[in-house]
Enzyme design. Sequence first.
Site, PDB file in Angstrom:
ATOM      1  N   GLN A   1     109.799  27.400  31.313  1.00 25.64           N
ATOM      2  CA  GLN A   1     110.501  28.624  32.016  1.00 25.64           C
ATOM      3  C   GLN A   1     112.217  28.657  31.745  1.00 25.64           C
ATOM      4  OE1 GLN A   1     107.170  28.664  35.138  1.00 25.64           O
ATOM      5  NE2 GLN A   1     107.878  30.688  35.048  1.00 25.64           N
TER       6      GLN A   1
ATOM      7  N   HIS B   1     102.525  21.936  33.087  1.00 27.68           N
ATOM      8  CA  HIS B   1     102.931  23.195  33.613  1.00 27.68           C
ATOM      9  C   HIS B   1     102.634  24.289  32.681  1.00 27.68           C
ATOM     10  CE1 HIS B   1     104.878  25.546  37.223  1.00 27.68           C
ATOM     11  NE2 HIS B   1     104.635  26.333  36.328  1.00 27.68           N
TER      12      HIS B   1
ATOM     13  N   ASN C   1      99.578  21.726  36.610  1.00 27.58           N
ATOM     14  CA  ASN C   1     100.001  23.078  37.649  1.00 27.58           C
ATOM     15  C   ASN C   1      99.083  23.780  37.779  1.00 27.58           C
ATOM     16  OD1 ASN C   1     102.342  24.604  38.859  1.00 27.58           O
ATOM     17  ND2 ASN C   1     101.632  26.081  37.474  1.00 27.58           N
ATOM     18  N   GLU C   2      98.531  24.538  38.632  1.00 27.27           N
ATOM     19  CA  GLU C   2      97.664  25.804  38.842  1.00 27.27           C
ATOM     20  C   GLU C   2      96.501  25.674  37.747  1.00 27.27           C
ATOM     21  OE1 GLU C   2      99.762  29.345  39.069  1.00 27.27           O
ATOM     22  OE2 GLU C   2     100.479  28.810  40.812  1.00 27.27           O
TER      23      GLU C   2
HETATM   24  C1  BGC Z   1     103.495  29.621  38.342  1.00 30.98           C
HETATM   25  C2  BGC Z   1     104.981  29.778  37.879  1.00 30.98           C
HETATM   26  C3  BGC Z   1     105.210  31.234  37.864  1.00 30.98           C
HETATM   27  C4  BGC Z   1     105.135  31.666  39.345  1.00 30.98           C
HETATM   28  C5  BGC Z   1     105.302  33.355  39.619  1.00 30.98           C
HETATM   29  C6  BGC Z   1     102.985  30.190  39.555  1.00 30.98           C
HETATM   30  O1  BGC Z   1     101.891  30.986  38.954  1.00 30.98           O
HETATM   31  O2  BGC Z   1     103.271  28.158  38.519  1.00 30.98           O
HETATM   32  O3  BGC Z   1     105.049  29.108  36.618  1.00 30.98           O
HETATM   33  O4  BGC Z   1     106.518  31.525  37.507  1.00 30.98           O
HETATM   34  O5  BGC Z   1     103.973  31.443  39.658  1.00 30.98           O
HETATM   35  O6  BGC Z   1     104.482  33.983  38.911  1.00 30.98           O
END
Ligand code: BGC
Length: 390
Positions: free
Chosen positions: A18, A112, A156-157
Amino acid sequence: MLAFPDGFLWGAATAAHQVEGNNVNSNWWVMEHTPGLPIAEPSGDAVDHYHRFPEDMRLLADAGLNSYRFSIEWARVEPEPGVVSQASLHHYRRMIDTCLDLGLEPVVTLMHFTVPRWMNAAGFWRNPAAPELFARYTEALLPILGDGVRYVCTINEPNIAAMLAGGEKADNLVANGLPNPDLGVADALLASHRRSREVLASVPDLQSGWTIATQDFMPTDEPGSLEKLREYGYPRDDWYLEQSAGDDFVGVQAYTRTFVGPEGPLPVPEGAETTLTGWEYFPRAAADGIRSAWEKSGRTPILVTENGIATADDQRRIDYTDASLRAIHETISDGIDVRGYLHWSALDNYEWASGYRPTFGLIEVDRATFARAPKPSLAWLGAVARRNAL
Ligand code: BGC
Protein backbone atom coordinates in the site's frame (compact mmCIF):
# COMPACT_ATOMS: atom_id res chain seq x y z
CA MET A 1 -6.60 11.85 32.96
CA LEU A 2 -7.12 8.38 31.55
CA ALA A 3 -3.69 6.77 31.93
CA PHE A 4 -2.62 3.75 29.90
CA PRO A 5 -0.40 0.92 31.21
CA ASP A 6 3.36 1.47 31.45
CA GLY A 7 5.16 0.47 28.28
CA PHE A 8 1.99 0.82 26.18
CA LEU A 9 2.84 0.87 22.48
CA TRP A 10 1.63 3.95 20.64
CA GLY A 11 2.14 3.80 16.92
CA ALA A 12 0.94 3.84 13.38
CA ALA A 13 0.76 1.08 10.79
CA THR A 14 1.31 0.55 7.07
CA ALA A 15 1.51 -2.42 4.69
CA ALA A 16 4.21 -2.81 2.07
CA HIS A 17 2.04 -3.02 -1.04
CA GLN A 18 0.00 0.00 0.00
CA VAL A 19 2.96 2.35 0.45
CA GLU A 20 6.20 1.06 -1.09
CA GLY A 21 5.44 1.46 -4.79
CA ASN A 22 6.39 -0.67 -7.79
CA ASN A 23 5.77 -3.92 -6.08
CA VAL A 24 5.76 -5.47 -9.53
CA ASN A 25 6.35 -9.08 -8.55
CA SER A 26 3.24 -9.45 -6.39
CA ASN A 27 -0.10 -11.02 -7.26
CA TRP A 28 -1.87 -7.72 -6.53
CA TRP A 29 0.19 -5.88 -9.15
CA VAL A 30 -0.92 -8.51 -11.67
CA MET A 31 -4.58 -8.02 -10.68
CA GLU A 32 -4.25 -4.24 -10.89
CA HIS A 33 -3.21 -4.64 -14.52
CA THR A 34 -5.79 -7.27 -15.45
CA PRO A 35 -8.65 -5.64 -17.35
CA GLY A 36 -12.16 -6.13 -16.03
CA LEU A 37 -11.45 -6.53 -12.32
CA PRO A 38 -13.23 -4.13 -9.93
CA ILE A 39 -10.05 -2.22 -9.03
CA ALA A 40 -10.23 1.59 -9.21
CA GLU A 41 -6.61 2.21 -10.21
CA PRO A 42 -3.18 0.55 -10.02
CA SER A 43 -0.83 1.16 -7.07
CA GLY A 44 2.04 2.46 -9.26
CA ASP A 45 4.64 4.35 -7.24
CA ALA A 46 2.37 4.29 -4.18
CA VAL A 47 3.95 6.84 -1.83
CA ASP A 48 7.52 5.66 -2.46
CA HIS A 49 7.90 4.52 1.13
CA TYR A 50 10.41 1.96 -0.16
CA HIS A 51 12.89 4.80 -0.50
CA ARG A 52 11.42 7.36 1.89
CA PHE A 53 10.88 5.18 4.99
CA PRO A 54 13.53 7.03 7.07
CA GLU A 55 11.69 10.34 6.60
CA ASP A 56 8.33 8.71 7.37
CA MET A 57 9.60 6.99 10.51
CA ARG A 58 11.21 10.20 11.70
CA LEU A 59 7.89 12.06 11.38
CA LEU A 60 6.21 9.44 13.58
CA ALA A 61 8.99 9.49 16.18
CA ASP A 62 9.24 13.29 16.23
CA ALA A 63 5.49 13.51 16.85
CA GLY A 64 5.90 11.36 19.98
CA LEU A 65 4.94 7.85 18.86
CA ASN A 66 7.00 4.92 20.13
CA SER A 67 6.08 2.17 17.66
CA TYR A 68 5.71 1.50 13.95
CA ARG A 69 4.05 -1.47 12.27
CA PHE A 70 5.09 -2.25 8.72
CA SER A 71 5.17 -5.33 6.52
CA ILE A 72 7.81 -7.23 4.63
CA GLU A 73 6.96 -7.98 1.00
CA TRP A 74 7.36 -11.69 0.30
CA ALA A 75 7.61 -11.04 -3.46
CA ARG A 76 10.74 -8.92 -2.90
CA VAL A 77 12.42 -11.31 -0.47
CA GLU A 78 11.71 -14.45 -2.52
CA PRO A 79 11.26 -13.28 -6.12
CA GLU A 80 11.36 -16.84 -7.45
CA PRO A 81 10.66 -20.03 -5.49
CA GLY A 82 13.61 -20.67 -3.17
CA VAL A 83 15.60 -17.67 -4.47
CA VAL A 84 16.25 -15.25 -1.61
CA SER A 85 17.22 -11.64 -2.35
CA GLN A 86 19.91 -10.64 0.13
CA ALA A 87 19.51 -7.00 -0.91
CA SER A 88 15.83 -7.11 0.04
CA LEU A 89 16.66 -8.68 3.40
CA HIS A 90 19.16 -5.87 3.99
CA HIS A 91 16.52 -3.33 3.05
CA TYR A 92 14.04 -4.64 5.63
CA ARG A 93 16.77 -4.91 8.27
CA ARG A 94 17.56 -1.24 7.60
CA MET A 95 13.90 -0.49 8.26
CA ILE A 96 14.12 -2.36 11.58
CA ASP A 97 17.36 -0.59 12.52
CA THR A 98 15.92 2.80 11.61
CA CYS A 99 12.95 2.11 13.91
CA LEU A 100 15.28 1.10 16.73
CA ASP A 101 17.51 4.16 16.23
CA LEU A 102 14.45 6.44 16.40
CA GLY A 103 12.99 4.77 19.49
CA LEU A 104 10.15 3.13 17.56
CA GLU A 105 9.29 -0.44 18.57
CA PRO A 106 9.06 -2.30 15.26
CA VAL A 107 5.97 -4.50 14.80
CA VAL A 108 6.74 -6.53 11.70
CA THR A 109 4.09 -8.23 9.55
CA LEU A 110 5.27 -11.06 7.31
CA MET A 111 2.33 -11.22 4.90
CA HIS A 112 -0.19 -8.42 4.40
CA PHE A 113 -2.58 -9.80 1.72
CA THR A 114 -0.01 -10.02 -1.11
CA VAL A 115 2.00 -13.04 -2.29
CA PRO A 116 4.66 -13.41 -5.02
CA ARG A 117 3.44 -13.99 -8.58
CA TRP A 118 4.96 -17.48 -8.53
CA MET A 119 2.98 -18.38 -5.41
CA ASN A 120 -0.19 -17.28 -7.15
CA ALA A 121 0.66 -19.30 -10.25
CA ALA A 122 1.41 -22.32 -8.06
CA GLY A 123 -2.14 -22.35 -6.69
CA PHE A 124 -2.02 -19.54 -4.12
CA TRP A 125 -3.13 -20.70 -0.64
CA ARG A 126 -4.84 -23.64 -2.35
CA ASN A 127 -1.46 -25.22 -3.05
CA PRO A 128 -1.16 -28.08 -0.51
CA ALA A 129 2.45 -27.00 0.05
CA ALA A 130 1.42 -23.42 1.00
CA PRO A 131 2.13 -23.81 4.76
CA GLU A 132 5.59 -25.19 3.98
CA LEU A 133 6.26 -22.41 1.48
CA PHE A 134 5.28 -19.83 4.08
CA ALA A 135 7.46 -21.57 6.68
CA ARG A 136 10.39 -21.49 4.23
CA TYR A 137 9.83 -17.76 3.65
CA THR A 138 9.73 -17.26 7.43
CA GLU A 139 13.05 -19.13 7.70
CA ALA A 140 14.57 -16.86 5.07
CA LEU A 141 13.68 -13.91 7.33
CA LEU A 142 15.30 -15.34 10.48
CA PRO A 143 18.64 -13.58 9.89
CA ILE A 144 16.90 -10.18 10.13
CA LEU A 145 14.31 -10.89 12.82
CA GLY A 146 16.56 -11.40 15.83
CA ASP A 147 18.17 -8.56 17.66
CA GLY A 148 15.60 -5.96 18.62
CA VAL A 149 12.43 -7.34 17.01
CA ARG A 150 9.95 -8.28 19.72
CA TYR A 151 6.67 -8.41 17.81
CA VAL A 152 5.95 -10.28 14.60
CA CYS A 153 2.52 -10.58 12.98
CA THR A 154 2.61 -13.64 10.73
CA ILE A 155 -0.48 -13.07 8.59
CA ASN A 156 -2.63 -9.97 8.29
CA GLU A 157 -6.38 -10.48 8.49
CA PRO A 158 -6.59 -14.13 7.40
CA ASN A 159 -10.37 -13.77 7.74
CA ILE A 160 -10.51 -11.00 5.13
CA ALA A 161 -7.92 -12.83 2.99
CA ALA A 162 -10.15 -15.94 2.96
CA MET A 163 -13.08 -13.78 1.84
CA LEU A 164 -10.97 -12.04 -0.83
CA ALA A 165 -10.10 -15.54 -2.08
CA GLY A 166 -13.78 -16.49 -2.27
CA GLY A 167 -14.57 -14.92 -5.63
CA GLU A 168 -14.40 -11.74 -7.63
CA LYS A 169 -16.61 -9.37 -5.64
CA ALA A 170 -13.96 -7.44 -3.72
CA ASP A 171 -14.79 -3.78 -4.14
CA ASN A 172 -14.50 -2.85 -0.44
CA LEU A 173 -12.82 -4.57 2.50
CA VAL A 174 -15.96 -4.86 4.60
CA ALA A 175 -18.27 -7.89 4.95
CA ASN A 176 -20.86 -6.50 2.53
CA GLY A 177 -18.32 -5.86 -0.21
CA LEU A 178 -16.64 -9.26 0.01
CA PRO A 179 -17.49 -12.71 -1.31
CA ASN A 180 -18.16 -15.67 0.99
CA PRO A 181 -14.97 -17.04 2.55
CA ASP A 182 -13.06 -19.87 0.91
CA LEU A 183 -12.81 -22.22 3.90
CA GLY A 184 -9.99 -24.23 2.32
CA VAL A 185 -7.95 -21.04 2.15
CA ALA A 186 -8.88 -20.32 5.78
CA ASP A 187 -7.48 -23.72 6.83
CA ALA A 188 -4.32 -23.13 4.78
CA LEU A 189 -3.79 -19.72 6.37
CA LEU A 190 -4.16 -21.21 9.84
CA ALA A 191 -1.69 -24.00 9.04
CA SER A 192 0.71 -21.42 7.56
CA HIS A 193 0.40 -19.22 10.64
CA ARG A 194 1.17 -22.18 12.92
CA ARG A 195 4.17 -23.32 10.86
CA SER A 196 5.51 -19.78 10.76
CA ARG A 197 5.17 -19.47 14.55
CA GLU A 198 7.10 -22.73 14.96
CA VAL A 199 9.95 -21.29 12.90
CA LEU A 200 9.83 -17.97 14.80
CA ALA A 201 10.00 -19.79 18.14
CA SER A 202 13.76 -20.20 17.58
CA VAL A 203 14.25 -16.42 17.94
CA PRO A 204 14.79 -15.42 21.58
CA ASP A 205 12.40 -12.82 23.04
CA LEU A 206 10.24 -12.72 19.93
CA GLN A 207 6.45 -12.78 20.32
CA SER A 208 4.26 -13.76 17.41
CA GLY A 209 0.59 -13.74 16.55
CA TRP A 210 -1.70 -12.99 13.65
CA THR A 211 -4.02 -10.03 13.20
CA ILE A 212 -7.78 -10.39 12.84
CA ALA A 213 -10.32 -7.99 11.37
CA THR A 214 -12.92 -7.96 14.15
CA GLN A 215 -16.01 -6.90 12.27
CA ASP A 216 -18.36 -6.10 15.12
CA PHE A 217 -21.38 -7.93 13.74
CA MET A 218 -24.56 -6.83 15.53
CA PRO A 219 -28.07 -8.33 15.37
CA THR A 220 -31.14 -6.26 14.52
CA ASP A 221 -34.35 -6.60 16.58
CA GLU A 222 -35.94 -8.84 13.96
CA PRO A 223 -36.60 -12.47 14.93
CA GLY A 224 -33.94 -14.80 13.57
CA SER A 225 -31.22 -12.19 13.35
CA LEU A 226 -29.21 -13.47 16.32
CA GLU A 227 -29.20 -16.99 14.88
CA LYS A 228 -28.19 -15.63 11.51
CA LEU A 229 -25.46 -13.54 13.11
CA ARG A 230 -23.95 -16.61 14.80
CA GLU A 231 -24.00 -18.59 11.56
CA TYR A 232 -22.68 -15.68 9.49
CA GLY A 233 -20.13 -14.35 11.95
CA TYR A 234 -18.50 -17.59 13.06
CA PRO A 235 -16.55 -18.45 9.87
CA ARG A 236 -15.75 -14.78 9.23
CA ASP A 237 -14.61 -13.68 12.65
CA ASP A 238 -15.00 -15.86 15.78
CA TRP A 239 -13.28 -18.98 14.41
CA TYR A 240 -10.06 -17.01 13.87
CA LEU A 241 -10.21 -15.55 17.37
CA GLU A 242 -10.69 -19.03 18.85
CA GLN A 243 -7.69 -20.29 16.88
CA SER A 244 -5.56 -17.49 18.39
CA ALA A 245 -5.65 -19.15 21.82
CA GLY A 246 -2.12 -19.95 22.90
CA ASP A 247 -0.45 -17.39 20.60
CA ASP A 248 1.75 -14.75 22.24
CA PHE A 249 -0.74 -12.05 21.26
CA VAL A 250 -3.61 -11.45 18.87
CA GLY A 251 -3.85 -8.34 16.72
CA VAL A 252 -7.26 -6.64 16.73
CA GLN A 253 -8.10 -4.54 13.65
CA ALA A 254 -11.37 -2.69 13.70
CA TYR A 255 -13.03 0.19 11.90
CA THR A 256 -16.80 -0.14 11.90
CA ARG A 257 -19.74 -2.44 12.67
CA THR A 258 -22.07 -4.42 10.44
CA PHE A 259 -25.69 -5.24 11.28
CA VAL A 260 -26.86 -8.73 10.46
CA GLY A 261 -30.57 -9.36 9.94
CA PRO A 262 -32.38 -12.68 9.47
CA GLU A 263 -31.26 -12.73 5.81
CA GLY A 264 -27.64 -11.73 6.39
CA PRO A 265 -25.50 -8.59 6.52
CA LEU A 266 -27.23 -5.26 5.97
CA PRO A 267 -26.10 -2.00 4.40
CA VAL A 268 -25.25 0.94 6.69
CA PRO A 269 -28.48 2.16 8.35
CA GLU A 270 -30.17 5.11 6.69
CA GLY A 271 -29.03 8.44 8.07
CA ALA A 272 -25.89 7.10 9.78
CA GLU A 273 -22.68 9.10 9.30
CA THR A 274 -20.38 7.32 6.86
CA THR A 275 -16.69 7.62 6.02
CA LEU A 276 -14.88 7.77 2.66
CA THR A 277 -15.00 3.95 2.45
CA GLY A 278 -18.78 4.12 2.91
CA TRP A 279 -18.52 2.50 6.35
CA GLU A 280 -20.52 3.66 9.35
CA TYR A 281 -18.64 6.05 11.67
CA PHE A 282 -18.47 3.78 14.71
CA PRO A 283 -15.55 4.47 17.04
CA ARG A 284 -16.48 1.76 19.55
CA ALA A 285 -15.49 -0.90 17.01
CA ALA A 286 -11.98 -1.43 18.42
CA ALA A 287 -13.17 -1.79 22.02
CA ASP A 288 -15.86 -4.26 20.91
CA GLY A 289 -13.19 -6.15 18.96
CA ILE A 290 -10.93 -6.26 22.02
CA ARG A 291 -13.70 -7.70 24.21
CA SER A 292 -14.61 -10.29 21.62
CA ALA A 293 -10.98 -11.28 20.98
CA TRP A 294 -10.22 -11.55 24.70
CA GLU A 295 -13.20 -13.79 25.33
CA LYS A 296 -12.98 -16.00 22.24
CA SER A 297 -9.21 -16.45 22.36
CA GLY A 298 -9.24 -17.46 26.00
CA ARG A 299 -7.57 -14.27 27.25
CA THR A 300 -4.75 -13.94 24.77
CA PRO A 301 -2.91 -10.61 25.18
CA ILE A 302 -4.08 -8.02 22.65
CA LEU A 303 -2.38 -5.49 20.44
CA VAL A 304 -4.63 -3.15 18.50
CA THR A 305 -2.72 -3.43 15.23
CA GLU A 306 -5.12 -1.31 13.14
CA ASN A 307 -7.86 1.22 13.86
CA GLY A 308 -8.70 4.37 11.98
CA ILE A 309 -10.99 6.20 9.60
CA ALA A 310 -10.95 7.25 5.96
CA THR A 311 -11.85 10.91 5.98
CA ALA A 312 -10.84 14.18 4.37
CA ASP A 313 -11.79 15.96 7.62
CA ASP A 314 -8.83 15.54 9.95
CA GLN A 315 -10.79 16.84 12.96
CA ARG A 316 -13.18 13.93 12.43
CA ARG A 317 -10.14 11.59 12.53
CA ILE A 318 -9.17 13.08 15.89
CA ASP A 319 -12.76 12.74 17.19
CA TYR A 320 -12.90 9.12 16.04
CA THR A 321 -9.55 8.23 17.57
CA ASP A 322 -10.30 10.00 20.83
CA ALA A 323 -13.63 8.17 21.19
CA SER A 324 -12.01 4.88 20.20
CA LEU A 325 -9.22 5.28 22.76
CA ARG A 326 -11.69 6.17 25.53
CA ALA A 327 -13.58 2.95 24.83
CA ILE A 328 -10.31 1.00 24.67
CA HIS A 329 -9.34 2.48 28.03
CA GLU A 330 -12.55 1.04 29.50
CA THR A 331 -11.53 -2.44 28.33
CA ILE A 332 -8.18 -2.02 30.09
CA SER A 333 -9.91 -0.82 33.26
CA ASP A 334 -12.01 -3.98 33.07
CA GLY A 335 -8.83 -6.04 33.28
CA ILE A 336 -8.19 -6.87 29.61
CA ASP A 337 -4.50 -7.11 28.72
CA VAL A 338 -4.16 -4.59 25.87
CA ARG A 339 -0.52 -3.88 25.03
CA GLY A 340 -0.69 -1.17 22.41
CA TYR A 341 -2.56 0.91 19.85
CA LEU A 342 -1.31 1.20 16.27
CA HIS A 343 -3.33 3.63 14.21
CA TRP A 344 -4.18 2.86 10.59
CA SER A 345 -2.54 4.47 8.85
CA ALA A 346 0.72 6.37 9.07
CA LEU A 347 0.30 7.70 5.52
CA ASP A 348 -2.47 8.25 3.01
CA ASN A 349 -2.00 5.17 0.87
CA TYR A 350 -3.29 2.67 -1.67
CA GLU A 351 -6.58 1.39 -0.32
CA TRP A 352 -6.61 -1.77 -2.45
CA ALA A 353 -9.55 -1.95 -4.89
CA SER A 354 -10.67 1.56 -3.88
CA GLY A 355 -7.39 3.11 -5.01
CA TYR A 356 -6.06 6.34 -3.48
CA ARG A 357 -9.36 8.10 -2.82
CA PRO A 358 -10.04 6.98 0.79
CA THR A 359 -7.48 8.77 2.96
CA PHE A 360 -6.67 6.97 6.22
CA GLY A 361 -3.35 8.71 6.92
CA LEU A 362 -1.95 10.78 9.75
CA ILE A 363 0.36 12.14 7.06
CA GLU A 364 -0.75 13.46 3.67
CA VAL A 365 1.39 12.72 0.63
CA ASP A 366 1.59 14.64 -2.64
CA ARG A 367 1.67 11.77 -5.09
CA ALA A 368 3.53 13.74 -7.76
CA THR A 369 6.35 15.15 -5.62
CA PHE A 370 6.06 12.65 -2.73
CA ALA A 371 6.23 15.59 -0.30
CA ARG A 372 4.90 14.65 3.14
CA ALA A 373 2.57 16.90 5.15
CA PRO A 374 1.80 15.69 8.68
CA LYS A 375 -1.83 16.32 9.63
CA PRO A 376 -2.92 17.74 13.01
CA SER A 377 -4.08 14.22 13.95
CA LEU A 378 -0.45 13.05 13.99
CA ALA A 379 0.52 15.74 16.50
CA TRP A 380 -2.60 14.94 18.50
CA LEU A 381 -1.86 11.19 18.69
CA GLY A 382 1.82 11.91 19.41
CA ALA A 383 0.84 14.10 22.37
CA VAL A 384 -1.37 11.33 23.76
CA ALA A 385 1.56 8.94 23.35
CA ARG A 386 3.99 11.22 25.18
CA ARG A 387 1.58 11.60 28.12
CA ASN A 388 0.63 7.91 27.89
CA ALA A 389 -2.79 9.25 28.79
CA LEU A 390 -5.88 10.90 27.38
C1 BGC B 1 -6.28 -3.89 6.08
C2 BGC B 1 -5.61 -2.68 5.47
C3 BGC B 1 -6.66 -1.75 4.90
C4 BGC B 1 -7.52 -1.26 6.03
C5 BGC B 1 -8.63 -0.32 5.63
C6 BGC B 1 -7.56 -3.60 6.79
O1 BGC B 1 -8.53 -4.43 6.29
O2 BGC B 1 -5.37 -4.64 6.84
O3 BGC B 1 -4.71 -3.15 4.51
O4 BGC B 1 -6.10 -0.69 4.21
O5 BGC B 1 -8.12 -2.35 6.70
O6 BGC B 1 -9.51 -0.94 4.75
